[in-house]
Design a protein around this motif. Structure first.
Motif, PDB file in Angstrom:
ATOM      1  N   SER A  68      87.465  37.376-120.209  1.00 63.16           N
ATOM      2  CA  SER A  68      87.301  38.831-120.062  1.00 63.16           C
ATOM      3  C   SER A  68      86.429  39.126-118.845  1.00 63.16           C
ATOM      4  O   SER A  68      85.665  38.280-118.385  1.00 63.16           O
ATOM      5  CB  SER A  68      86.646  39.429-121.316  1.00 63.16           C
ATOM      6  OG  SER A  68      85.339  38.912-121.511  1.00 63.16           O
ATOM      7  N   CYS A 158      85.853  54.108-126.027  1.00 65.73           N
ATOM      8  CA  CYS A 158      86.956  53.246-126.450  1.00 65.73           C
ATOM      9  C   CYS A 158      86.490  52.212-127.470  1.00 65.73           C
ATOM     10  O   CYS A 158      85.313  51.851-127.517  1.00 65.73           O
ATOM     11  CB  CYS A 158      87.551  52.511-125.252  1.00 65.73           C
ATOM     12  SG  CYS A 158      88.365  53.573-124.058  1.00 65.73           S
ATOM     13  N   GLN A 160      87.816  48.625-127.988  1.00 64.67           N
ATOM     14  CA  GLN A 160      88.739  47.604-127.520  1.00 64.67           C
ATOM     15  C   GLN A 160      88.071  46.240-127.503  1.00 64.67           C
ATOM     16  O   GLN A 160      86.862  46.119-127.300  1.00 64.67           O
ATOM     17  CB  GLN A 160      89.204  47.908-126.083  1.00 64.67           C
ATOM     18  CG  GLN A 160      90.149  49.070-125.944  1.00 64.67           C
ATOM     19  CD  GLN A 160      90.503  49.301-124.482  1.00 64.67           C
ATOM     20  OE1 GLN A 160      89.666  49.717-123.695  1.00 64.67           O
ATOM     21  NE2 GLN A 160      91.758  49.022-124.113  1.00 64.67           N
ATOM     22  N   ASP A 164      90.839  43.113-123.611  1.00 65.58           N
ATOM     23  CA  ASP A 164      91.772  44.206-123.335  1.00 65.58           C
ATOM     24  C   ASP A 164      91.163  45.367-122.566  1.00 65.58           C
ATOM     25  O   ASP A 164      91.875  46.285-122.170  1.00 65.58           O
ATOM     26  CB  ASP A 164      92.303  44.800-124.656  1.00 65.58           C
ATOM     27  CG  ASP A 164      93.265  43.890-125.383  1.00 65.58           C
ATOM     28  OD1 ASP A 164      93.901  43.062-124.718  1.00 65.58           O
ATOM     29  OD2 ASP A 164      93.359  44.007-126.617  1.00 65.58           O
ATOM     30  N   THR A 166      89.932  48.567-120.814  1.00 69.12           N
ATOM     31  CA  THR A 166      90.455  49.363-119.709  1.00 69.12           C
ATOM     32  C   THR A 166      89.395  50.332-119.191  1.00 69.12           C
ATOM     33  O   THR A 166      89.697  51.189-118.351  1.00 69.12           O
ATOM     34  CB  THR A 166      91.681  50.167-120.177  1.00 69.12           C
ATOM     35  OG1 THR A 166      91.324  50.958-121.320  1.00 69.12           O
ATOM     36  CG2 THR A 166      92.832  49.248-120.544  1.00 69.12           C
ATOM     37  N   THR A 167      88.187  50.211-119.684  1.00 69.40           N
ATOM     38  CA  THR A 167      87.106  51.113-119.295  1.00 69.40           C
ATOM     39  C   THR A 167      86.550  50.727-117.930  1.00 69.40           C
ATOM     40  O   THR A 167      86.835  49.651-117.395  1.00 69.40           O
ATOM     41  CB  THR A 167      85.978  51.071-120.340  1.00 69.40           C
ATOM     42  OG1 THR A 167      85.639  49.703-120.596  1.00 69.40           O
ATOM     43  CG2 THR A 167      86.417  51.714-121.636  1.00 69.40           C
ATOM     44  N   SER A 168      85.727  51.603-117.383  1.00 70.74           N
ATOM     45  CA  SER A 168      85.157  51.389-116.050  1.00 70.74           C
ATOM     46  C   SER A 168      84.356  50.098-115.989  1.00 70.74           C
ATOM     47  O   SER A 168      83.580  49.787-116.896  1.00 70.74           O
ATOM     48  CB  SER A 168      84.241  52.564-115.692  1.00 70.74           C
ATOM     49  OG  SER A 168      83.474  52.266-114.536  1.00 70.74           O
ATOM     50  N   PHE A 445      98.526  44.012-126.405  1.00 72.14           N
ATOM     51  CA  PHE A 445      97.477  44.887-125.896  1.00 72.14           C
ATOM     52  C   PHE A 445      97.103  45.948-126.936  1.00 72.14           C
ATOM     53  O   PHE A 445      97.981  46.535-127.584  1.00 72.14           O
ATOM     54  CB  PHE A 445      97.949  45.563-124.602  1.00 72.14           C
ATOM     55  CG  PHE A 445      97.010  46.608-124.079  1.00 72.14           C
ATOM     56  CD1 PHE A 445      95.843  46.242-123.420  1.00 72.14           C
ATOM     57  CD2 PHE A 445      97.283  47.962-124.256  1.00 72.14           C
ATOM     58  CE1 PHE A 445      94.979  47.210-122.932  1.00 72.14           C
ATOM     59  CE2 PHE A 445      96.429  48.932-123.774  1.00 72.14           C
ATOM     60  CZ  PHE A 445      95.264  48.557-123.113  1.00 72.14           C
ATOM     61  N   GLY A 447      95.103  49.470-127.159  1.00 73.27           N
ATOM     62  CA  GLY A 447      94.587  50.520-126.294  1.00 73.27           C
ATOM     63  C   GLY A 447      93.270  51.099-126.750  1.00 73.27           C
ATOM     64  O   GLY A 447      92.762  50.802-127.836  1.00 73.27           O
ATOM     65  N   CYS A 448      92.737  51.960-125.907  1.00 76.04           N
ATOM     66  CA  CYS A 448      91.406  52.548-126.085  1.00 76.04           C
ATOM     67  C   CYS A 448      91.253  53.230-127.444  1.00 76.04           C
ATOM     68  O   CYS A 448      90.375  52.879-128.229  1.00 76.04           O
ATOM     69  CB  CYS A 448      91.175  53.554-124.954  1.00 76.04           C
ATOM     70  SG  CYS A 448      89.672  54.524-125.075  1.00 76.04           S
TER      71      CYS A 448
END
Length: 526
Positions: A68, A158, A160, A164, A166-168, A445, A447-448
């Motif tokens: 990750s 989120c 997650q 996975d 997808t955050t900043s 996957f 998601g958030c």
């Protein structure tokens, strides 16, 4: 979600906790079999593998985790892959991460023989090095240190798995124009302490760590300021309430211990009053408030008889403040103030993640008892002078062990707050990766918001067990509610477990050699 501002005053209880109290478990008490401290030590080191960010090694033992954060730092043009997630989220916060490594290193130094005898020395080195490798990469220039990757606000939006997310992954740094002496000082302390751990087995690496530590100390002193003033994203989660004075004194004392250079001890003496080292009497020790720890380090210099004459008066003041903390834990501080205790015997500082104060107190009590005993040099060791009477080294150890046993299950709820240890432990930790099916088991996957809808709100136990995590723990009435949304009690942090590595190893050695345990083993054999 779980904002972690640690103010020096108690936080108000957000809601009443309804629990069913179980009969008191006397495990580890008089007449009972001792706890399996070796297993607790083994578990605690697994926890750090569960918190790893980056490309996981081939010998990774926690199999439900995957790679990750492999692009961390990419948009800033630096390599910030690696390090640790601090708790149940996916942000890499530099200040608590550095404190974690400092405490792991202090554990390794003080209890090296005990850890080695338990067969865990290699794993301790790996846990420390995972952090120090990251700090070396994050210190890209003499006056630049990358402080954080990701931000709490978008991350907490989120739910997650780290595999996975997808955050900043925005990265934040401190430099000449945006100083952060508290963060820089703690990182210098971590690298200095770690350099001593690696000195014998990897002298080149130890020297690299020490080089960075000395550069960072110069940076923190030359460009002074609080890191959360430079990085607003850190304030809501790890605000530096105590300022940077304690971290700079802490770093100076660790560098003095690592290098033997008089200039660092001179600094700790010269800046003692201005930075609060000899004026602040504190009843907690944590990732933010380092005073009790640095006061004990300063006292060690005095007890060893290594202080120059001109330093002794200031070191005596440090010693008085160190004793204030220890006497407060022992409930022998009179009107000067003691640390509260629950009916079940747990030291209680505040409701949010109280276990961090328990484990850090257990560590400092144990370490200081060793310093007192060593100072005796074959004679009667000195005693701790408290307002309500003297305390001997063995009294410090007794309290440390009682707090450790409380963590492991000797408490009114009969719950082990060390996850994965014993029959009853928290099954619904507030932890993203643990609460969602393993990425290795199901690579689809998530998601958030899907994580919130399908996993966070589930009533059942987490599909993955974060073995070795120490959760926030019970409230002031020894009550604990095992719910994923109860992040004040069920979220664990790396700095809760780090000080217990040394304590578990020490108690394993003590228990093996105690007459009571020998009799117990004989009984089982018969």
């Amino acid at each position: 979600m779980a904002r972690r501002i640690k103010m020096l005053t108690s936080l108000a209880i957000c809601a009443a906790l309804t629990v069913v109290l179980l009969p008191f478990t006397a495990a580890g008490g008089e007449g009972a079999a001792p706890f399996d401290y070796k297993k607790a030590l083994h578990s605690s080191l697994l926890y750090f593998e569960a918190q790893r960010s980056g490309h996981l090694p081939h010998n990774q033992r926690v199999k439900w985790r995957g790679h990750s954060g492999l692009a961390d730092g990419l948009q800033q043009g630096v390599d910030l892959v690696g390090g640790y997630y601090d708790a149940g989220d996916n942000v890499k916060f530099g200040l608590p991460m550095a404190f974690t490594v400092t405490m792991l290193s202090w554990s390794a130094m003080e209890f090296a023989d005990d850890i080695a005898a338990a067969g865990e020395w290699r794993h301790v080195l790996e846990a420390i090095k995972w952090g120090t490798d990251y700090f070396v990469k994050a210190h890209t220039e003499p006056y630049v240190l990358w402080a954080e990757v990701g931000d709490g606000d978008t991350d907490h939006y989120c739910w997650q798995r780290p595999e996975d997310m997808t955050t900043s992954r925005q990265a934040y740094k401190v430099d000449r124009d945006n100083p952060g002496s508290d963060l820089v000082g703690e990182t210098a302390a971590a690298l200095a302490a770690a350099s001593m751990v690696f000195r014998r087995t990897n002298p080149h690496y130890a020297q690299v760590l020490l080089h960075h530590a000395e550069q960072l100390f110069e940076f923190g002193d030359k460009y002074r300021g609080k890191y959360d003033s430079s990085i607003g994203e850190a304030y809501s989660y790890y605000a530096s309430v105590s300022g940077y004075g304690d971290e700079m004194l802490w770093a100076a004392l660790w560098l003095h211990r690592a290098t033997g250079k008089a200039s660092y001890l001179d600094y700790a003496v010269d800046m003692a009053e201005e930075f609060g080292g000899t004026t602040w009497a504190i009843t907690e020790f944590s990732w933010d408030v380092k005073y009790a720890g640095l006061q004990i380090l300063a006292t060690k210099v005095l007890l060893e008889g290594k202080a120059k004459a001109e330093h002794k008066a200031t070191l005596e003041k440090y010693k008085a403040k160190a004793e204030h903390y220890l006497c407060a834990c022992l409930n022998k501080n009179g009107d000067a103030g003691n640390v509260n205790r629950t009916a079940g015997g747990m030291l209680f500082v505040r409701q949010w993640n109280n276990m961090q104060y328990v484990t850090n107190a257990a560590f400092l009590l144990t370490v200081y008892s060793r310093y007192l005993t060593s100072a005796g040099a074959g004679q009667e060791p000195p005693v701790l002078q408290c307002p309500d009477g003297p305390a001997h080294a063995d009294q410090l150890l007794t309290l440390a062990r009682s707090q450790t046993d409380y963590v492991l299950g000797a408490n009114p709820a009969g719950v082990s707050y060390l996850v994965g240890y014993g029959q009853r432990f928290p099954r619904r930790m507030h932890h993203r990766g643990a609460s969602i099916v393993s990425h290795r088991g199901d690579g689809r996957f998530i998601g958030c918001m899907q994580g919130y809808d399908n996993w966070f709100l589930r009533k059942g136990a987490n599909p993955n067990v974060v073995v070795g995590a120490i959760v926030g723990g019970p409230d002031h009435l020894d009550r604990f509610r095992d719910r994923r949304d109860n992040y004040m009690q069920t979220e664990a942090c790396t700095y809760n477990t780090a000080p217990m590595v040394g304590i578990f190893a020490h108690l394993h050695t003590e228990t093996r050699s105690s007459p009571r345990n020998i009799e117990h083993k004989k009984f089982l054999q018969d």
